[in-house]
Design an enzyme around this catalytic site. Structure first.
Site, short mmCIF file in Angstrom:
data_model
loop_
_atom_site.label_atom_id
_atom_site.label_comp_id
_atom_site.label_asym_id
_atom_site.label_seq_id
_atom_site.Cartn_x
_atom_site.Cartn_y
_atom_site.Cartn_z
N THR A 37 37.15 48.21 47.20
CA THR A 37 37.24 49.78 46.79
C THR A 37 36.30 50.55 47.70
O THR A 37 35.32 50.36 47.89
CB THR A 37 36.62 49.78 45.38
N HIS B 50 45.51 41.99 40.48
CA HIS B 50 44.19 42.01 40.49
C HIS B 50 43.79 41.33 38.70
O HIS B 50 43.60 42.06 38.05
CB HIS B 50 43.28 43.26 40.57
N ASN C 139 37.17 39.93 38.27
CA ASN C 139 36.25 41.28 38.32
C ASN C 139 36.03 41.83 36.94
O ASN C 139 35.83 43.18 36.94
CB ASN C 139 36.41 42.19 39.43
N TYR D 101 38.33 43.57 35.35
CA TYR D 101 39.42 44.74 35.05
C TYR D 101 40.48 44.21 34.16
O TYR D 101 40.26 42.91 33.41
CB TYR D 101 40.12 45.01 36.41
N ASN E 75 31.49 43.49 35.21
CA ASN E 75 32.26 44.22 34.13
C ASN E 75 32.00 43.74 32.75
O ASN E 75 32.96 43.95 31.94
CB ASN E 75 33.38 44.73 34.66
#
Length: 358
Positions: free
Chosen positions: A24, A173, A176, A178, A233
């Site tokens: 990112t 993805h 992580n 998400y 996260n």
């Protein structure tokens, strides 16, 4: 050295086994890729494969400030600048499709967009916004079956848009913390329907996303990123973790995705990914394995020679060294990354890292 040898990824010939990890960078003003982003990726096109920063498949997936999307005509046109810059230098590039799910804030999103997730559990901590600085994560709305179907359709549409924009493929993805991993992990998924509970239910969403994208653009153009033992996260380690990823790898093998990108965040403080998990994935999946996580030249070559994977992803070294392949080939000193400009707008710390004249 294997690291600098060619590799056949599906129907693509990669000029070396160095992969640019998705990172990112928050340079997409208005969520649209720009000439600046095209310059950034083009500078790094000597790597065998580039994977873009996380790119939202829909307005609901735009959790962060200034991240790009792949759901509008303007975004497709912007990405064409990027893919052209990479292809002009003989590179290959996949778009990473990242729906942020509960990781977001309304100030970072378009009007009318919603923060949705498998369960109504707020992500711990705070989220940066350009307008008001750090803000607490809101409680997301629990997705209905209709929302799940819509999200899958959004992933497919974004994959079609990626091909229209000139990408060589897409990476789902599923790491992580998400949206996709929010379904996989029982700490973030407390559903009681067919998308929650046991292993087959928790992996149902990611399997359906992978199946739908592969059916649309082909398995040889569809990769996936996984982060077993990641705790980013608000995700957590759980009892069935090893069995979950072994079963998921089996399903991905049946679908025929072109690669599994395994992330090990040990270098950033996360628990190490046990070799047993990677062996279970390799045992169930016969395609390409991309290794990722704090790699430098010597360890990358060692793991390739040991058969632990086929390609190796580099993040911060490629961020700070557009000519990383050249520097590694000739054992030249590396630029050090400027952490203060990782997520700031503009060219500083983005396109101004020096290229070696040696």
């Amino acid at each position: 050295m294997q690291l600098f040898s060619t590799y056949k990824l599906g129907s693509l010939e990669l000029k070396n086994r160095v992969v640019m990890a998705p990172m990112t960078r928050n340079r997409a003003l208005g969520n649209i890729p720009s000439d600046l982003m095209a310059k950034y990726y083009g500078q790094r096109a000597t790597a065998g494969l580039l994977i873009t920063e996380g790119t939202a498949p829909s307005a609901n997936g735009l959790g962060y400030a200034r991240i790009p999307g792949l759901y509008s005509a303007a975004q497709v046109e912007g990405w064409k600048l990027v893919t052209q810059a990479v292809h002009d230098k003989g590179g290959r590039i996949f778009a990473q499709l990242m729906h942020t799910g509960r990781v977001g804030h309304p100030l970072n999103m378009e009007e009318g967009a919603e923060i949705v997730a498998p369960s109504p559990l707020a992500n711990p901590g705070e989220m940066y916004t350009d307008q008001e600085g750090m803000q607490p994560h809101p409680v997301p709305r629990e997705m209905t079956k209709a929302d799940i179907d819509q999200a899958i359709a959004e992933f497919v549409n974004a994959a079609k848009n990626a091909i229209a924009a000139g990408f060589d493929g897409v990476e789902i993805h599923a790491a992580n913390g998400y949206l996709v991993e929010q379904f996989i992990n029982p700490g973030t998924n407390q559903r009681q329907d067919e998308y929650g509970g046991g292993i087959e239910n928790r992996i149902r969403f990611v399997v359906e996303v992978a199946q739908a994208i592969s059916a649309e653009i082909g398995g040889e153009r569809t990769g996936i990123r996984l982060s077993p033992y990641g705790v980013f996260n608000g995700t957590a380690i759980y009892d069935e973790l090893d069995a979950t990823y072994a079963k998921l790898a089996e399903e991905l093998n049946n679908i025929g995705v072109v690669y599994i990108h395994i992330v090990n965040h040990e270098a950033m403080g996360a628990p190490a990914v046990p070799e047993s998990v990677r062996e279970a994935i390799r045992g169930a999946y016969s395609g390409t394995i991309i290794l990722s996580g704090g790699y430098e030249k010597a360890r990358a070559e060692s793991d390739l020679e040991a058969g632990k994977g086929h390609l190796v992803a580099f993040g911060r070294p490629l961020l700070a060294n557009p000519d990383l392949v050249h520097r590694m080939e000739h054992d030249l000193e590396l630029n050090q990354p400027d952490f203060g400009t990782f997520y700031t707008p503009g060219p500083q710390g983005y396109t101004d890292y020096p290229i070696s004249d040696q």
